[in-house]
Enzyme design. Structure first.
Site, PDB file in Angstrom:
ATOM      1  N   LEU A 153       0.817  -1.288  -0.112  1.00 44.94           N
ATOM      2  CA  LEU A 153       0.137   0.102  -0.128  1.00 44.94           C
ATOM      3  C   LEU A 153       0.844   1.165  -0.165  1.00 44.94           C
ATOM      4  CD1 LEU A 153      -2.484  -1.377   2.639  1.00 44.94           C
ATOM      5  CD2 LEU A 153      -2.764  -1.330   0.115  1.00 44.94           C
ATOM      6  N   ASP A 154       0.830   2.090  -1.092  1.00 47.58           N
ATOM      7  CA  ASP A 154       1.756   3.157  -1.229  1.00 47.58           C
ATOM      8  C   ASP A 154       1.215   4.288  -0.330  1.00 47.58           C
ATOM      9  OD1 ASP A 154       3.777   4.635  -2.936  1.00 47.58           O
ATOM     10  OD2 ASP A 154       2.055   5.767  -3.143  1.00 47.58           O
ATOM     11  N   ASP A 177      11.765   2.497   6.869  1.00 45.43           N
ATOM     12  CA  ASP A 177      12.796   3.298   5.964  1.00 45.43           C
ATOM     13  C   ASP A 177      14.059   3.832   7.017  1.00 45.43           C
ATOM     14  OD1 ASP A 177      12.265   3.498   3.492  1.00 45.43           O
ATOM     15  OD2 ASP A 177      11.049   5.387   3.692  1.00 45.43           O
ATOM     16  N   GLU A 211       3.488   1.173   3.126  1.00 43.19           N
ATOM     17  CA  GLU A 211       4.554   2.259   2.937  1.00 43.19           C
ATOM     18  C   GLU A 211       4.092   3.271   3.825  1.00 43.19           C
ATOM     19  OE1 GLU A 211       7.062   5.215   0.268  1.00 43.19           O
ATOM     20  OE2 GLU A 211       5.108   4.698  -0.314  1.00 43.19           O
ATOM     21  N   HIS A 226      17.816   3.661   6.066  1.00 42.16           N
ATOM     22  CA  HIS A 226      18.758   5.050   6.428  1.00 42.16           C
ATOM     23  C   HIS A 226      20.090   4.496   7.088  1.00 42.16           C
ATOM     24  CE1 HIS A 226      15.281   6.742   4.302  1.00 42.16           C
ATOM     25  NE2 HIS A 226      14.834   7.290   5.245  1.00 42.16           N
ATOM     26  N   GLY A 263      15.557   5.629  -7.558  1.00 43.34           N
ATOM     27  CA  GLY A 263      14.737   6.359  -8.456  1.00 43.34           C
ATOM     28  C   GLY A 263      14.468   7.837  -8.164  1.00 43.34           C
TER      29      GLY A 263
END
Length: 577
Positions: free
Chosen positions: A243-244, A306, A281, A310, A383
């Site tokens: 799920l974005d 994330d 996400e 990182h 990207g």
């Protein structure tokens, strides 16, 4: 005869156009319009609203053979040729996921060409294929996050029948499938939904107007979202969804849409008799996301982490710009590996405020590490760099191997981004193919302006609309078996095999994980029961206070009675006696 239905509370009159023949539709009190019409099973059709003569595609279209601006086409999910009736399914927790973009995974960029690479993925050892968005979007190629017809499958990839063949082929090889779904915004080209009803909200996010999931008349919009999500898993046999950017879903209702989706996904799982997973996400660092519903959470299966990316990336690469500013030390890396979130009610210099909340990581009451997804890179982390450069374009093979060992040797669910396993030399750049000249130019200008603010020369930024930007981003499969590429690939295969085969690596509880490090010497050790993952992040050899039987290494270490000497930029996995 097909029953055509569309939710369109906004217009006063809706007519149905099937193969050029116009039919009146009947409205219900709930804003739904109906018409039963004799039509072939592959009929092209659309809707006309009020006095507008433009035929619009169906918001729930299954197929858009001529693009998002043209007529829809009927497609019968029940007629699909499935052979996966014995597929038992599998949960994503603890798995190894392989994220790929269909258009750049192979030279042909189709579902069918991806099938030819599935045996390679099986040999690699991954458990799931995660497809970047495959819903319909304007143009021939793009990342897929600007979709406008969420129920249909992008035709240049192979349409719905091609997706059926790919999922079926994955299941035949024991691979699960996740589909990336975007419910937080709609793309700028081909979005006709506002003509039908109140799909957009007063809220906004970085990509445009938000989706109406909490304002007036939002109930049917929520059903539109949840119906789409369930359809990927029911009609296309997906084993779950990614799920974005769920932090961009503005929901002020008492039952958050993610909780509602989680509830209905569990219901569908029981109906189908196989596990279904939702992976969010989220940059909120909010434990509620992955806390079970009966304990006050949303019940999402797992979420991207994330902070782990990182912490690993900055410690290995030395990059500290932007949102990397709070990361980079081994102390930060150790803290993050032990607790999942680094920002957990702590100050974030990038956000200039406190951020996150601690996870309960204890076995008795907490959340297992398998509900966080760890990775060395993703489509975003590559990207969304100015040049779309991969870590493999900036780091040594040993540094890439160290990053892989930290992810695959951790208790977290692991994810790879296509090509990282061999240190692919091709970039993954931001590309689009908007057919409208003004939108194409706005995309070019916006990309250049975004990075000019960070000191980049605008002329260095790849043009998203240049077809060569898309072509450059395709994987180069000829390099897989050559030199350092082949060596790194063997290491990934060995790490994944070790992860699957070692009981010590199956322990999901972070309170069982011990992490030691030396900031000055640049080494770190993950102790997972009898297995020790020792990594040297520096360029010079170091002595690490760990010893035992060698299980796997990048460069041969010198194992002594009380310490092991690790070469620079290398790792070794040792088993204590």
């Amino acid at each position: 005869m097909p029953d055509f239905r569309v939710w369109a509370p906004k217009p006063e009159r809706v007519t149905l156009d099937v193969e050029g023949a116009v039919h009146e539709m009947t409205r219900s009190d709930d804003g739904w319009w109906h018409a039963t019409v004799d039509a072939p099973s592959d009929a092209r059709y659309g809707f006309l609203l009020d006095d507008d003569t433009t035929v619009l595609p169906d918001p729930r279209s299954a197929r858009q053979p001529d693009g998002v601006h043209e007529r829809s086409q009927l497609w019968d999910a029940d007629a699909a040729a499935w052979t996966d009736g014995d597929w038992p399914g599998r949960s994503v927790e603890g798995a190894v996921i392989y994220e790929l973009h269909v258009g750049t995974f192979t030279p042909e960029g189709t579902f069918d060409s991806a099938i030819a690479k599935l045996d390679y993925l099986v040999e690699l050892g991954v458990d799931f294929v995660e497809l970047m968005p495959v819903n319909s979007f304007a143009g021939t190629h793009g990342w897929g996050y600007d979709g406008v017809l969420w129920y249909s499958v992008h035709e240049p990839y192979g349409g719905p029948d091609g997706l059926v063949r790919l999922v079926d082929a994955c299941h035949a090889r024991g691979l699960g499938v996740l589909i990336d779904a975007v419910f937080n915004h709609l793309g700028p080209s081909g979005n006709y939904l506002p003509k039908f009803g109140p799909y957009l909200s007063s809220a906004s996010n970085p990509w445009g107007e938000g989706i109406n999931i909490a304002d007036a008349d939002s109930d049917e919009v929520r059903r539109y979202i949840i119906g789409c999500a369930l359809r990927w898993m029911r009609d296309f046999h997906a084993d779950g969804l990614r799920l974005d950017a769920v932090h961009a879903l503005v929901d002020t209702t008492a039952v958050h849409i993610l909780e509602e989706l989680s509830t209905e996904t569990d219901w569908l799982s029981r109906q189908l008799g196989r596990p279904l997973s939702l992976v969010a996400e989220s940059d909120l660092n909010d434990p509620r996301m992955i806390t079970p519903r009966d304990r006050g959470g949303y019940g999402i299966t797992a979420q991207w982490a994330d902070d782990i990316h990182h912490a690993i990336h900055t410690a290995v690469s030395g990059e500290r710009q932007g949102y990397y500013a709070d990361f980079g030390s081994l102390a930060t890396l150790a803290q993050t590996l032990r607790h999942g979130f680094f920002h957990a009610g702590t100050y974030s210099s990038f956000r200039r405020r406190r951020h996150g909340r601690p996870l309960d990581t204890t076995e008795e009451t907490g959340i297992p590490a398998t509900r966080l997804v760890a990775y060395t890179c993703t489509h975003d982390q590559v990207g969304n760099r100015a040049l779309g450069d991969r870590p493999s374009q900036n780091l040594t093979g040993g540094q890439l191997a160290v990053k892989a060992a930290l992810v695959l040797g951790s208790p977290y669910t692991a994810m790879l981004f296509m090509g990282e396993e061999w240190g692919a030399s091709s970039p993954f750049q931001f590309f689009s193919s908007h057919p409208e000249p003004e939108l194409a130019q706005a995309t070019r200008d916006g990309r250049k302006a975004e990075f000019a603010e960070h000191g980049w020369d605008a002329d260095e930024i790849p043009d998203p609309q240049d077809p060569q930007t898309f072509q450059r981003s395709k994987l180069i499969w000829d390099e897989v078996d050559s030199g350092e590429h082949a060596r790194l690939l063997r290491t990934y295969r060995d790490l994944i095999a070790l992860r699957h085969g070692e009981p010590d690596f199956a322990d999901p509880w972070l309170d069982h994980l011990t992490v030691d490090y030396d900031e000055e010497q640049r080494w770190i050790v993950l102790r997972r029961n009898t297995l020790h993952v020792a990594c040297n992040l520096g360029a010079e050899p170091v002595r690490v206070p760990v010893t035992g039987e060698l299980v796997l290494a990048w460069d041969p270490p010198d194992i002594g009675d009380s310490a092991t000497e690790l070469p620079g930029h290398s790792f070794a996995i040792l088993r204590s006696g």
